[in-house]
Design an enzyme around this catalytic site. Sequence first.
Site, mmCIF file in Angstrom:
data_model
loop_
_atom_site.group_PDB
_atom_site.id
_atom_site.type_symbol
_atom_site.label_atom_id
_atom_site.label_comp_id
_atom_site.label_asym_id
_atom_site.label_seq_id
_atom_site.Cartn_x
_atom_site.Cartn_y
_atom_site.Cartn_z
ATOM 1 N N ASP A 122 -63.729 30.939 3.149
ATOM 2 C CA ASP A 122 -63.160 30.894 4.376
ATOM 3 C C ASP A 122 -61.947 31.714 4.634
ATOM 4 O O ASP A 122 -61.553 31.649 5.767
ATOM 5 C CB ASP A 122 -62.976 29.503 4.801
ATOM 6 C CG ASP A 122 -61.832 28.702 4.129
ATOM 7 O OD1 ASP A 122 -61.532 27.658 4.418
ATOM 8 O OD2 ASP A 122 -61.270 29.159 3.247
ATOM 9 N N CYS A 182 -66.356 9.808 15.404
ATOM 10 C CA CYS A 182 -65.341 10.432 15.192
ATOM 11 C C CYS A 182 -64.245 10.510 16.142
ATOM 12 O O CYS A 182 -63.096 10.586 15.819
ATOM 13 C CB CYS A 182 -65.713 11.992 14.738
ATOM 14 S SG CYS A 182 -66.381 12.741 16.022
ATOM 15 N N CYS A 231 -62.416 11.813 10.286
ATOM 16 C CA CYS A 231 -63.565 12.089 11.248
ATOM 17 C C CYS A 231 -64.907 12.214 10.409
ATOM 18 O O CYS A 231 -65.886 11.904 10.864
ATOM 19 C CB CYS A 231 -63.348 13.219 12.144
ATOM 20 S SG CYS A 231 -63.375 14.903 11.196
#
Length: 313
Positions: A122, A182, A231
């Site tokens: 990432d 969430c 979440c």
Amino acid sequence: MHEPVAVKDYALELGFDTVGVCAPMPPPHFSAYKAWLDKGYQGTMSYLDKHLPLKADPAALLPGVQSIVAVTLNYYQDPGDLKIARYALGRDYHKVMRAKLRKLAAFIEQAHPGAKCRPCVDSAPIMERDYAQLAGLGWFGKNTMLIDSRRGSWFFIGLLLTTVEFEQDSQAVGGCGSCHACIDACPTGAIVYEEERWQVDARSCISYLTIEHEGEIEHDTAGWVFGCDICQEVCPFNQPRASQPLRSAVSREPGFLGRREWPSLERLAMVSDSDWDELTQGSAVRRAGAAGLRRNAKMALARDCHPGSELVS
């Protein structure tokens, strides 16, 4: 066009949990991502604006790219004593994922002389979740995490751009339906619905606040020292079921399971720069910096009225 069977088999041999292939088309959510940046939802992460032109086309990262091989790697494990996001409990995932992707690249380059590959974890300016969805590995949840209906969302995404044209997989489909677990659970209300889609305002997100944000934090970080898993913890797709045992199954990756011993909140709130440097070697927690880690620990102490909270300035 080549069949990617051997490549997929080798990816699984390397320890990846799922693998798929997609075309290097423009990312489907690019316009939405640009709108997110225009709203300032990235907070102080100014590097995201600088990377925007590169994210528009994978060929900017690898000229002549013909395929994108997407992989996932489960990082789930039981939480530790400190509230550190599960993905950061073991070895820095960049190192683990990149090493495996380089081996996969070497495999492709050996099988296809003259081929070029570029591994992306990432830190590379590419929209990983878009390409992972196109490759069939998951769909976007309301918390903007990529969710695999069978495995949940406790996984990293890696991409391997290659100049070899492989047969493509079908895009993943799915959705959260009427579930809003969430959204209800997020302590800071960071998950918002705007312009007919769910998005995360990083300026309110505990993960952003405890890692990327510098200076004082105005929001209650719910005792988290690095990152946040709330979440994901409440997501129904992460709850284990007899019919789908892969949900919340513990990672098989040794690098993630070799977790380190973290000091108490009291010690962490006073950690010196030199001790921090030694403590965070090879850990994703290093991203927060020494000052950020001290700040987060002090906030956790103050919130929980933990013995030693008098250390909080």
